[in-house]
Design a protein around this motif. Structure first.
Motif, mmCIF file in Angstrom:
data_model
loop_
_atom_site.group_PDB
_atom_site.id
_atom_site.type_symbol
_atom_site.label_atom_id
_atom_site.label_comp_id
_atom_site.label_asym_id
_atom_site.label_seq_id
_atom_site.Cartn_x
_atom_site.Cartn_y
_atom_site.Cartn_z
ATOM 1 N N SER A 46 0.883 -1.293 0.212
ATOM 2 C CA SER A 46 0.221 -0.367 -0.202
ATOM 3 C C SER A 46 0.780 1.501 -0.258
ATOM 4 C CB SER A 46 -0.837 0.030 1.399
ATOM 5 O OG SER A 46 -0.608 0.374 2.153
ATOM 6 N N GLU A 47 1.708 1.354 0.666
ATOM 7 C CA GLU A 47 2.442 2.273 0.698
ATOM 8 C C GLU A 47 3.465 2.366 -0.927
ATOM 9 O OE1 GLU A 47 6.222 3.318 4.231
ATOM 10 O OE2 GLU A 47 5.701 0.881 3.568
ATOM 11 N N ILE A 48 3.576 1.568 -1.651
ATOM 12 C CA ILE A 48 4.449 1.542 -2.718
ATOM 13 C C ILE A 48 2.591 2.094 -3.575
ATOM 14 C CG2 ILE A 48 5.633 0.272 -4.632
ATOM 15 C CD1 ILE A 48 6.947 -1.772 -2.762
ATOM 16 N N VAL B 209 10.427 6.030 -7.161
ATOM 17 C CA VAL B 209 9.194 4.887 -6.071
ATOM 18 C C VAL B 209 10.718 5.309 -4.750
ATOM 19 C CG1 VAL B 209 8.069 2.963 -4.863
ATOM 20 C CG2 VAL B 209 7.514 4.300 -7.155
ATOM 21 N N CYS B 210 11.320 4.130 -4.868
ATOM 22 C CA CYS B 210 12.488 4.212 -3.827
ATOM 23 C C CYS B 210 13.480 5.504 -3.659
ATOM 24 C CB CYS B 210 13.855 2.977 -4.646
ATOM 25 S SG CYS B 210 13.098 0.975 -4.711
ATOM 26 N N SER B 211 13.264 6.349 -4.262
ATOM 27 C CA SER B 211 14.040 7.265 -3.952
ATOM 28 C C SER B 211 13.552 8.119 -3.022
ATOM 29 C CB SER B 211 14.646 8.237 -5.104
ATOM 30 O OG SER B 211 13.937 8.901 -5.781
ATOM 31 N N ASP B 212 12.516 7.957 -3.336
ATOM 32 C CA ASP B 212 11.363 8.535 -2.386
ATOM 33 C C ASP B 212 11.751 7.941 -0.884
ATOM 34 O OD1 ASP B 212 9.702 10.139 -3.538
ATOM 35 O OD2 ASP B 212 7.987 9.761 -3.865
ATOM 36 N N PHE B 213 11.534 6.567 -1.046
ATOM 37 C CA PHE B 213 11.234 6.087 0.719
ATOM 38 C C PHE B 213 13.259 5.959 0.943
ATOM 39 C CE2 PHE B 213 8.481 3.136 -1.292
ATOM 40 C CZ PHE B 213 7.524 3.858 -0.726
ATOM 41 N N GLU B 214 14.445 7.437 -0.357
ATOM 42 C CA GLU B 214 15.608 7.482 0.616
ATOM 43 C C GLU B 214 16.337 5.543 0.391
ATOM 44 O OE1 GLU B 214 15.861 9.335 3.653
ATOM 45 O OE2 GLU B 214 14.938 10.902 3.115
ATOM 46 N N ILE B 215 15.739 4.701 -0.871
ATOM 47 C CA ILE B 215 16.881 3.624 -1.245
ATOM 48 C C ILE B 215 17.513 3.814 -2.899
ATOM 49 C CG2 ILE B 215 16.149 1.132 -1.770
ATOM 50 C CD1 ILE B 215 14.006 1.257 0.186
#
Ligand code: GDP
Ligand code: MG
Length: 371
Positions: free
Chosen positions: A18-20, A45-51
């Protein structure tokens, strides 16, 4: 393709679906847990999670081949002979000049021998060597430049003294300029009564070639391919130019070069002439060139003799390819027997895949245009 499902991404980065999906929604992407998203989107998406998401390095044989390559350390480099291409307008005497040089430089022992045509030959000049490419100059340049290979160190531009600069002369100059290959001008047919070398020099200035005796930097040598006048001077000038270029290679590594000619021989199978650019090629080496691979069964030099190896700047005919490579293909010898085969298989697969993709696209287009 380079896609991943939202479900897989969830597992990979440890975030809930759901987060993704929420991030994707904010990016304007209506996704469900089963949706496939492309790499760039996943990265956003990942960069938003700082990944940071990185593309996995493909474990291909081609990549292994590239990884085997290395830059030679300065101390391993040794001088190598220059490789020369003869260019110029039709009938200005390219073939005659190549023939004269070859014949005049055949040593006593070889005189009776069969000189085999393998697309290049090497001559001795004062104990040094020069390799001449015997393929039509334009082809040599265009086929190889298209593949980003450069086989020529020096271009000899033949201009007939009785005809001066002609369309293919200009073309040749442009080829050499584009390839950043230095040009030596051979003003040919000096034996002819109507030879006018000054007119040639004058005409050449329009194309940025100003002869040394006219205050420029271009070496210009008057010659005759019929009488042989000036040919020794030309060879000396080639060596002088080669010295300025400081041509070097490492003979103590696996061979690497470019295919300059290839054909299918009824009796002997695929035959390819390679010009070695670095390293030494030996009988028994595993080789790859374009879609062809194999093991060197025999090497034949420009005098038609079987040799066990060939070093930098040497042309040599190879017997042992499983297929006919194309002129301009890069040839590489590899230490691992299986690798050459794998690389060839991969390259074939890749071509097949792109062909199929093109076919699919074409049939889609047909489908739509017929609606
Ligand atoms: P290419 O088309 O540039 O390879 O030219 P060729 O080598 O085939 O020569 C074309 C013609 O010019 C032939 O008839 C040669 O014999 C002649 N030719 C070439 N070089 C000379 C030269 O130095 N002097 C004279 N008189 N004729 C030459
Ligand atoms: Mg010719």
């Amino acid at each position: 393709g380079d896609t991943i499902t939202v479900r897989d991404l969830t597992e990979k980065i440890g975030k809930s679906a759901s987060e993704i999906i929420k991030k994707l929604f904010l990016l304007g992407n209506m996704a469900t847990i089963n949706s496939e998203i492309d790499f760039d989107t996943a990265q956003l998406v990942c960069s938003d999670f700082e990944i940071t998401l990185e593309r996995k390095q493909e474990q291909t044989a081609e990549a292994a081949l590239v990884a085997e390559d290395f830059d030679d350390a300065e101390e391993n480099l040794q001088p190598r002979p220059p490789v020369v291409t003869i260019m110029g307008h039709v009938d200005h005497g390219k073939t005659s000049l190549l023939d004269y040089i070859r014949k005049s430089r055949v040593t006593a022992g070889e005189a009776g021998g069969i000189t085999q045509h393998i697309g290049a030959y090497t001559v001795d000049v004062d104990g040094r060597k020069i390799t001449f490419l015997d393929t039509p100059g334009h082809e040599a340049f265009t086929a190889m430049r298209a593949r980003g290979t450069q086989a020529t160190d020096i271009a000899v531009l033949v201009v007939a003294a009785d005809d001066s600069v002609m369309p293919q002369t200009v073309e040749s100059i442009n080829h050499a300029k584009a390839a950043e290959v230095p040009v030596i001008v051979a003003i040919n047919k000096m034996d002819k009564p109507d030879a006018n070398p000054d007119r040639v020099k004058q005409d050449l200035t329009q194309y940025g070639l100003v002869c040394e005796d006219w205050g420029g930097e271009t070496i210009c040598v008057p010659v005759s391919a019929v009488t042989g006048q000036g040919v020794d001077d030309l060879l000396e000038m080639i060596l002088l130019q080669a010295d300025m270029l400081q041509l070097q290679a490492n003979p103590n590594r696996l061979g690497k070069g470019v295919i300059i000619e290839a054909k299918l021989d009824k009796a002997r199978g695929p035959l390819a002439t390679v010009l070695l650019q670095n390293g030494t090629l030996h009988v028994g080496d595993s080789i790859i060139a374009g879609l062809a691979s194999g093991k060197v069964r025999a090497l034949i030099n420009d005098k038609g003799e079987r040799v066990s190896e060939a070093g930098p700047s040497m042309p040599v005919e190879i017997m042992g390819f499983d297929d006919v490579p194309s002129a301009g293909d890069e040839m590489i010898a590899v230490g691992d027997d299986h690798l050459s085969r794998q690389v060839a298989d991969e390259r074939r697969e890749k071509i097949k895949a792109s062909r199929e993709a093109t076919m699919a696209k074409m049939s889609m287009e047909n489908l739509f245009s017929s609606i």
